[in-house]
Design an enzyme around this catalytic site. Structure first.
Site, PDB file in Angstrom:
ATOM      1  N   GLU A 172     -86.258  -8.467  48.856  1.00 26.25           N
ATOM      2  CA  GLU A 172     -85.478  -8.882  50.050  1.00 26.25           C
ATOM      3  C   GLU A 172     -84.356  -7.686  50.605  1.00 26.25           C
ATOM      4  OE1 GLU A 172     -84.556 -13.548  49.762  1.00 26.25           O
ATOM      5  OE2 GLU A 172     -83.990 -12.674  47.699  1.00 26.25           O
ATOM      6  N   GLU A 185     -90.140 -16.406  43.497  1.00 27.85           N
ATOM      7  CA  GLU A 185     -89.320 -17.029  42.878  1.00 27.85           C
ATOM      8  C   GLU A 185     -89.654 -18.661  42.838  1.00 27.85           C
ATOM      9  OE1 GLU A 185     -86.823 -13.931  45.263  1.00 27.85           O
ATOM     10  OE2 GLU A 185     -88.893 -14.647  45.385  1.00 27.85           O
TER      11      GLU A 185
END
Length: 256
Positions: free
Chosen positions: A111, A132
């Protein structure tokens, strides 16, 4: 040992992540990174910011799972807020941010790279992904929307819902990586790229970044109006004048 190392070379500043073994982040690390970027944003002499890693094995493995697991929910939310602050500072900065990696880049680490404007990578056998979902979560720092924007809905959806990783070659083919360099020349290639970019017209680059961020979601007429508002002031800047003069004189411009 400093977990964030910052060095400046003219208009280029390098931020090196230095938290062995995997640059896994927690609140203090994120706060230090955010504060560093905040200071860089205020320095008008800096045009380009390179984010790399002191580790050859990892760029960043995302959140420190041991810390995340021992934290309370509120503490973890505080850490997520700090990570979002870092991403916000990068996306709203007038500087051009470049992520350079040659090792595993996962979760919040990916990210961080995706919020940068350009991604440079080394050839090698390392993992890239957003795992995730395997923790019962989804990316929380803009990873979902940025992955879709960069590689398209279908490819992004598969990576997000499976949590599977890809290698650097596939990431380059998908468009997640801008340039993929040989491992033995990676550091030199990255530095050459960044120095070349840092020699460019800083105000014009800042305007391009502003346009790409603010024009998202605009209709054609709104985007054209924004473009006009951004280009008009550039004609009278020192760089704008120098660019035209250098073109006429058939020489390399000396942008300030």
């Amino acid at each position: 040992m400093d977990s964030i190392i910052c060095s400046q070379n003219g208009a280029l500043t390098t931020i090196t992540l230095n938290k062995p073994p995997a640059n896994s982040y927690e609140l203090n690390f994120l706060t230090a990174l955010g504060d560093t970027i905040e200071k860089i944003k205020q320095d008008q002499t800096i045009k380009v910011v390179l984010i790399n890693s002191a580790s050859e094995k990892f760029f960043c493995a995302g959140a420190d799972i041991k810390v995340f697991g021992s934290n309370t929910v509120e503490q973890n939310k505080e850490m997520v807020v700090a990570a979002r602050r870092v991403c916000h500072l990068i996306s709203t900065s007038t500087k051009i941010f470049i992520a350079a990696f040659r090792g595993h880049i996962l979760g919040g680490g990916l990210e961080l790279a995706m919020v940068c404007d350009i991604r440079l990578a080394s050839q090698g056998n390392y993992l890239i992904g957003l795992p995730e979902i395997k923790l019962g979560l989804i990316p929380g720092n803009g990873g979902t929307v940025r992955l879709i924007t960069l590689i398209g809905y279908s490819r992004a959806m598969e990576l997000l819902v499976t949590g599977n990783t890809i290698n650097a070659v596939t990431a380059h083919q998908f468009g997640l990586i801008n340039h993929l360099y040989p491992a033995d020349t990676f550091e030199k290639d990255v530095l050459d790229y960044c120095k070349n970019l840092a020699s460019g017209a800083g105000e014009a680059m800042a305007s391009i970044k502003k346009f790409t961020i603010e024009s998202q979601g605009m209709n054609l007429q709104q985007a054209l109006q924004l473009e006009t508002a951004l280009v008009n002031p550039l004609y009278e800047t020192p760089d704008g004048i120098e660019g035209f003069k250098a073109f006429i004189e058939k020489r390399t411009p000396n942008f300030k």
